[in-house]
Scaffold this motif. Structure first.
Motif, mmCIF file in Angstrom:
data_model
loop_
_atom_site.group_PDB
_atom_site.id
_atom_site.type_symbol
_atom_site.label_atom_id
_atom_site.label_comp_id
_atom_site.label_asym_id
_atom_site.label_seq_id
_atom_site.Cartn_x
_atom_site.Cartn_y
_atom_site.Cartn_z
ATOM 1 N N THR A 46 -9.337 31.650 70.969
ATOM 2 C CA THR A 46 -7.419 31.198 71.327
ATOM 3 C C THR A 46 -6.581 31.529 69.632
ATOM 4 O O THR A 46 -7.295 32.002 69.024
ATOM 5 N N ARG A 47 -5.469 32.031 69.585
ATOM 6 C CA ARG A 47 -4.249 32.157 68.904
ATOM 7 C C ARG A 47 -5.246 33.455 68.074
ATOM 8 O O ARG A 47 -5.388 33.997 66.632
ATOM 9 N N ARG A 48 -5.853 34.711 68.832
ATOM 10 C CA ARG A 48 -5.869 35.749 68.288
ATOM 11 C C ARG A 48 -5.154 36.904 68.039
ATOM 12 O O ARG A 48 -3.862 36.678 68.874
ATOM 13 N N SER A 54 1.355 36.520 73.420
ATOM 14 C CA SER A 54 0.928 36.616 74.657
ATOM 15 C C SER A 54 1.538 35.479 75.845
ATOM 16 O O SER A 54 1.384 36.287 77.489
ATOM 17 N N ASP A 102 -3.931 26.670 73.286
ATOM 18 C CA ASP A 102 -5.070 26.710 73.053
ATOM 19 C C ASP A 102 -4.775 28.362 74.775
ATOM 20 O O ASP A 102 -5.493 28.440 75.040
ATOM 21 N N GLN A 103 -2.930 28.672 75.187
ATOM 22 C CA GLN A 103 -3.105 29.616 75.652
ATOM 23 C C GLN A 103 -2.150 30.485 75.107
ATOM 24 O O GLN A 103 -2.021 32.051 76.094
ATOM 25 N N GLN A 104 -1.975 30.714 73.988
ATOM 26 C CA GLN A 104 -1.371 31.288 73.003
ATOM 27 C C GLN A 104 -2.313 32.329 72.046
ATOM 28 O O GLN A 104 -3.107 32.217 71.510
ATOM 29 N N ASN A 105 -1.933 34.101 72.321
ATOM 30 C CA ASN A 105 -3.089 34.982 71.415
ATOM 31 C C ASN A 105 -0.692 35.692 70.888
ATOM 32 O O ASN A 105 0.121 35.405 71.129
#
Length: 456
Positions: free
Chosen positions: A292-294, A395, A428-431
């Motif tokens: 995550t956080r890519r 995202s 955990d859900q953010q890019n």
């Protein structure tokens, strides 16, 4: 005539030999080794001096133990030989009296000096408000005059420092929760302590062996493989914690700030560059996240950074990142550290002074970004540049919608849903897909800072 000359030469050589043999006796404290045994002239030829050194050593240890508590706790330590310091984040207990530690059940026996027996228990981990589940408690029994503690199997001449290696694998928690508190607690003793590592993790000890060996002359004790009774002249149970990735020189034990810790790290890992002006060319290391956080347009980012004038090193989660000795030298050889908010930014502690740390601040991470990494950078003489993303770069817009409170008011998510659910959303859900034109301004600013330093 010739015979007399030979005789004179022989006498001269003999006198020289005797003089060389006697030289060690002219100097106090000189030691030598015979068949692996340390022989001290101080001990064998100057008994009075040896006794004085023993007294001085005890006073040295007692003085530095007392620095670990203040106020009423200090008075209690002076009067009874035992006291605990309980702060917002941490708790640690100090005994200036001889103790017996049963490593089989991690129980510390401390003489109370009276007929009264008391017991207390703490989990020897620095961040008490954020204790990982595996942290085991340590019992401390202040036994009375009528109680017989277990017999000693091993006698040690140095104080014990008992702490937990905790839940490892995250570099932020390893450095913040264990290594910095261990440095704060033990550095003042000049390596004259024995480390007793509760919840012993071989991977943690192996990874940070260089640091542990500079804080103690001796191999750490692993209670799990050394379950017996050890006797020590004094002890500290638990570690002192100042703040997030912080060393406060005015807090106890006093005098240790971030500059001293950074000097310690440079010596420990033989880091080459003390100041960014010593780095031969502008060099940026990018922490590339694979979960995550890519950075969704990472290749385009790298091309833009190179075009701006940087040599770029890309580091993904790998064996290199887990080898702290090699990785610290790589970070130290760079002018700029770049990454999205996350534990990897803890490695900013290895940057040379005057270098730049660029943190990509994602939605919902403003407080943590500044508190954990921005404040740390400023405290250690590293320039901190913050790239706060626009909502359209996240995202989460696609996942929740442009008008969702997740996007328009991240703070409300923490209030309404709580810390853990909010962390799942933002961590955990953010890019992120970086706006290259806008981000280039930050990169150019970083280049200007490090090239100006080089020019000076």
């Amino acid at each position: 005539m010739e015979k007399d000359q030979k005789k004179k030469k022989l006498v001269f050589r003999l006198n020289t030999f005797i003089l060389l043999l006697s030289l060690p006796l002219l100097f106090f404290g000189l030691d030598f080794f015979v068949f692996g045994q340390r022989i001290s002239f101080d001990q064998h030829f100057h008994g009075g001096t040896a006794a004085k050194k023993t007294v001085d050593e005890k006073e040295f240890i007692k003085f530095h133990l007392s620095r670990l508590v203040r106020g009423e706790d200090r008075r209690k330590l002076d009067e009874t030989g035992f006291a605990c310091d309980t702060a917002v984040h941490s708790v640690h207990c100090v005994s200036t009296k001889p103790v017996r530690i049963d490593t089989g059940n991690m129980t510390v026996y401390i003489p109370s000096g009276s007929d009264v027996q008391n017991e207390t228990s703490i989990r020897p981990y620095a961040r008490q408000e954020d204790l990982p589940k595996p942290i085991s408690p340590v019992r401390m029994i202040l036994y009375g005059n009528n109680t017989d503690p277990p017999s000693c199997e091993f006698h040690h001449g140095l104080p014990a420092v008992v702490f937990s290696s905790g839940s490892t694998g995250n570099v932020f928690h390893e450095i913040n929760d264990i290594i910095i508190p261990l440095y704060i607690t033990t550095k003042q003793f000049g390596s004259r302590v024995l480390l007793v590592v509760e919840d012993y993790k071989p991977s943690f000890v192996a990874k940070y062996r260089a640091i542990l060996s500079r804080l103690s002359y001796h191999e750490p004790i692993n209670p799990a493989t050394n379950a017996t009774v050890h006797c020590f002249p004094s002890t500290v149970v638990g570690l002192k914690y100042h703040d997030n990735l912080a060393l406060n020189a005015s807090d106890i034990p006093g005098g240790y700030g971030m500059p001293a810790f950074r000097t310690f790290l440079r010596a420990t890992f033989s880091l080459r560059y003390a100041h960014v002006s010593q780095v031969p060319r502008p060099r940026l290391v990018l922490l590339s996240r694979t979960g995550t956080r890519r950075f969704l347009n990472e290749d385009e980012m790298i091309d833009m950074i190179k075009d701006a004038g940087f040599q770029v090193l890309v580091v993904k989660r790998s064996k290199l990142a887990s080898n702290i000795e090699k990785f610290s030298r790589l970070i130290n050889s760079c002018s700029v550290l770049l990454g999205a908010h996350g534990a990897g930014l803890t490695n900013e502690i290895f940057l040379p002074t005057g270098a730049v740390m660029i943190q990509v601040e994602l939605l919902g991470t403003e407080w943590a970004s500044n508190t954990y990494y921005g404040d740390t950078a400023r405290a250690m003489g590293v320039r901190y540049l913050r790239y706060r993303i626009d909502p359209d770069e996240s995202s989460l817009v696609k996942l929740y919608g442009r008008n969702s409170s997740v996007v328009t008011d991240p703070g409300s998510v923490f209030i309404q849903r709580g810390l853990i659910p909010a962390r799942i959303v933002f961590l955990d859900q953010q890019n992120v897909r970086i706006n290259l034109a806008r981000f280039r301004e930050t990169i150019v600013e970083a280049l200007s800072i490090v090239t100006d330093s080089f020019a000076r």
